[in-house]
Design a protein around this motif. Structure first.
Motif, PDB file in Angstrom:
ATOM      1  N   THR A  41       0.862  -1.187   0.000  1.00  0.00           N
ATOM      2  CA  THR A  41       0.000   0.000   0.000  1.00  0.00           C
ATOM      3  C   THR A  41       0.898   1.237   0.000  1.00  0.00           C
ATOM      4  O   THR A  41       2.116   1.138   0.162  1.00  0.00           O
ATOM      5  N   TYR A  73      -5.031  -3.779   4.818  1.00  0.00           N
ATOM      6  CA  TYR A  73      -3.903  -3.637   3.895  1.00  0.00           C
ATOM      7  C   TYR A  73      -4.071  -4.451   2.619  1.00  0.00           C
ATOM      8  O   TYR A  73      -3.366  -4.219   1.643  1.00  0.00           O
ATOM      9  N   GLY A  76      -6.899  -1.763   1.049  1.00  0.00           N
ATOM     10  CA  GLY A  76      -6.664  -0.334   1.239  1.00  0.00           C
ATOM     11  C   GLY A  76      -7.802   0.381   1.941  1.00  0.00           C
ATOM     12  O   GLY A  76      -7.709   1.575   2.225  1.00  0.00           O
ATOM     13  N   THR A  89      -3.470   0.639  -3.146  1.00  0.00           N
ATOM     14  CA  THR A  89      -2.777  -0.641  -3.085  1.00  0.00           C
ATOM     15  C   THR A  89      -2.029  -0.873  -4.402  1.00  0.00           C
ATOM     16  O   THR A  89      -2.357  -0.259  -5.424  1.00  0.00           O
TER      17      THR A  89
END
Length: 104
Positions: A41, A73, A76, A89
């Motif tokens: 990210t 993660y 995003g 991402t």
């Protein structure tokens, strides 16, 4: 066409951890999931631009070290106040033991 850039060796990141990677004047965060998958990210929190690599990883969540905002993660997605703007991402692949991200 976007270039793949070597970020680190696969073994440089422990499971459920995050690592900072700087390239081309930008900061990225590289994650290794509990399932031994890798993700990337933007490396700065969308709230106050704090380095996420100093945060806490739990399952698929990164928690910002400054105000405890949370992001998924893998996607995003912003998941907890005070963050409300998602992280970008980036595609990730592992090749010959190296973690590569597509930065373009």
């Amino acid at each position: 066409m976007s270039d793949w850039v070597e970020a680190c060796a696969a073994g440089d990141i422990d499971e459920e951890d995050v690592m900072r990677f700087d390239h081309g004047g930008r900061t990225f965060a590289i994650y290794r999931s509990p399932d031994d998958e890798y993700f990337a990210t933007d490396g700065l929190c969308s709230h106050e631009k704090v380095h996420l690599a100093e945060g806490l990883v739990m399952d698929d969540i990164i928690e910002c070290p400054k105000h405890n905002g949370r992001f998924n993660y893998k996607t995003g997605d912003a998941r907890g106040a005070p963050v409300c703007v998602n992280l970008k991402t980036y595609p990730v692949k592992v090749d010959a033991g190296k973690v590569l991200i597509q930065v373009g």
